[in-house]
Design an enzyme around this catalytic site. Structure first.
Site, PDB file in Angstrom:
ATOM      1  N   ASP A 187       0.863  -1.177   0.000  1.00 58.40           N
ATOM      2  CA  ASP A 187       0.000   0.000   0.000  1.00 58.40           C
ATOM      3  C   ASP A 187       0.906   1.235   0.000  1.00 58.40           C
ATOM      4  OD1 ASP A 187      -1.662   2.186   0.719  1.00 58.40           O
ATOM      5  OD2 ASP A 187      -3.059   0.828   1.693  1.00 58.40           O
TER       6      ASP A 187
ATOM      7  N   ASP B 134      -0.182   6.889 -10.539  1.00 52.07           N
ATOM      8  CA  ASP B 134      -1.477   6.901 -11.212  1.00 52.07           C
ATOM      9  C   ASP B 134      -2.510   6.353 -10.225  1.00 52.07           C
ATOM     10  OD1 ASP B 134      -3.153   7.239 -13.540  1.00 52.07           O
ATOM     11  OD2 ASP B 134      -3.182   5.057 -13.715  1.00 52.07           O
TER      12      ASP B 134
ATOM     13  N   CYS C 145      -7.716   9.401 -13.917  1.00 52.77           N
ATOM     14  CA  CYS C 145      -8.556   9.321 -15.110  1.00 52.77           C
ATOM     15  C   CYS C 145      -9.939   9.887 -14.798  1.00 52.77           C
ATOM     16  CB  CYS C 145      -8.643   7.891 -15.638  1.00 52.77           C
ATOM     17  SG  CYS C 145      -9.053   6.649 -14.408  1.00 52.77           S
TER      18      CYS C 145
END
Length: 445
Positions: free
Chosen positions: A300, A316, A371
């Protein structure tokens, strides 16, 4: 006795009627996640983007793909891969926009000889920057120092934040202002062979195939997903971390550039890590050299303990994934049962970004990408992370203004002018890529 039988009969009749009504009543239909997402975006994004109807239409239509040729496969040319299919090479398009016809040109003496006399003492890179500035629209070439102060997310007239606690979380710290520095022209990676369909063409690339090497010949991904790797601008022998790497497209793009020293491909989900490993095995030669240069990990990011580790980091982060949210109902983040999980996304993103920035070496850079079109998850998270680090750590950072670096891509992607800390590719039907937000941050101290 008569009254007892009467009331028992009456009670039975009532119960029977209830059963019948229950059997024939219309079941309550749960609102689909995609419907909730689209309604949410209509309420919120329509106040942020003037061309929201155009973006909305593009989001609901299939997005465009880019084919990333495998540098380790036998064939990499468009003719060998796609036959007579009408495709463009992104490299040629990029340098064409810089005034270069055909292939890439180096900062060589031959190039300098073709310049005007008063430009001969300048480097090729400086000359390209001058060319860009001369044709930039005012909104793009505005100096970074002239940007208005960051507008906190709570000042937007929208309903993205449904929790008062989150609204308080996004109040900017007093007197904090991030430093913005103009980023220069990025040298296109020489080994990249990226193919895309011309503007307005809606053809589909055929599925990749295995060639005589046993490797798949190209990887298909949304064209905008290449931009975070492009912005990362990996240099020779740099140690790179792709900290949210699965499914692996951006990691492959880094690998195909052939410029990194070591690459850590990490993901917090074990199932996604397994998928990542499968992708890497399908595209990379099985040699000791690559096993030494590539490390796959399952951590993580918020628990990352290795500081001062990387020259470059790609982050990302998981986000609301706008395109997927309006087209898919399975495991949709906008499902009613996932409301609180969705509300925590910006807080988790900020924590991830703060931790990842500490893993940079001095002089190193991180590219943060999502995104989504959400200003909360994009500029908002960058602002909050830098604001928090300014008081919680001795590190110092600056944001790289990528407007100059991305200017040669303006005919391949539709960019928004709504961002301060990054570049945002917005879906546009003739160029249906994204959404993709890209912000580059450099550690200066």
């Amino acid at each position: 006795m008569f009254y007892f039988c009467y009331f028992r009969t009456l009670r039975s009749t009532v119960n029977f009627n209830k059963t019948v009504l229950r059997a024939y009543s219309i079941p309550k239909v749960k609102t689909l996640g995609s419907v909730i997402a689209l309604n949410h975006f209509d309420q919120f994004y329509s106040s942020i983007f003037k061309n929201w109807p155009s973006i909305r239409l593009a989001l609901l239509c299939p997005h465009n793909y880019c084919a990333v040729a495998n540098v380790f496969a036998q064939e990499k040319s468009a003719e060998k891969l796609f036959g007579d299919m009408d495709v463009f090479n992104m490299k040629d398009a990029y340098y064409l926009q810089l005034g270069e016809l055909g292939t890439m040109a180096d900062t060589s003496d031959q190039t300098n000889q073709n310049m005007d006399t008063d430009l001969k003492d300048k480097t090729y890179k400086e000359t390209l920057e001058d060319q860009i500035k001369s044709v930039m629209p005012v909104s793009v070439k505005e100096s970074a120092d002239e940007h208005h102060e960051f507008m906190p997310a709570t000042e937007f007239k929208h309903r993205e934040l449904d929790s008062e606690n989150l609204s308080d979380f996004y109040q900017p710290k007093p007197n904090f202002k991030a430093q913005l520095i103009k980023h220069g022209v990025i040298h296109y990676p020489e080994h990249w062979e990226m193919y895309y369909c011309p503007r307005g063409k809606f053809k589909r690339f055929p599925p990749p195939k295995t060639d005589d090497t046993g490797l798949l010949n190209y990887y298909l991904m949304d064209g905008a997903s290449l931009l975070p790797v492009f912005a990362l601008d990996v240099q020779k022998d740099e140690n790179v971390g792709d900290l949210c790497a699965s499914p692996g497209g951006k990691s492959l793009a880094i690998l195909f550039g052939l410029r990194f020293g070591k690459l850590v491909c990490n993901d917090a989900s074990l199932s996604r890590v397994n998928k990542l490993k499968t992708v890497l095995r399908s595209y990379l030669p099985d040699t000791k050299e690559w096993s030494k240069k590539i490390l796959v990990s399952n951590l993580d990011v918020c628990d990352w303990k290795c500081f001062d580790s990387f020259d470059k980091i790609l982050l990302d982060v998981p986000c609301s994934n706008d395109r997927l949210s309006v087209t898919k109902d399975s495991n949709n983040i906008f499902q009613q049962k996932r409301f609180h999980e969705r509300m925590l996304i910006p807080r988790i993103q900020t924590s991830m970004l703060c931790t990842a920035l500490k893993a940079l070496k001095v002089g190193g850079s991180l590219v943060y990408s999502t995104c989504t079109l959400s200003p909360i998850q994009n500029d908002g998270v960058v602002h909050m992370a830098l604001s928090n680090l300014s008081t919680e750590s001795p590190f110092e950072f600056s944001v790289q203004d990528l407007s100059t670096a991305f200017f040669p891509l303006r005919k391949m992607f539709q960019f928004s002018d709504n961002c301060v800390y990054g570049q945002l590719v917005i879906p546009f039907l003739p160029l249906n890529y994204g959404p993709m937000y890209i912000s580059k941050i450099t550690r200066t101290k």
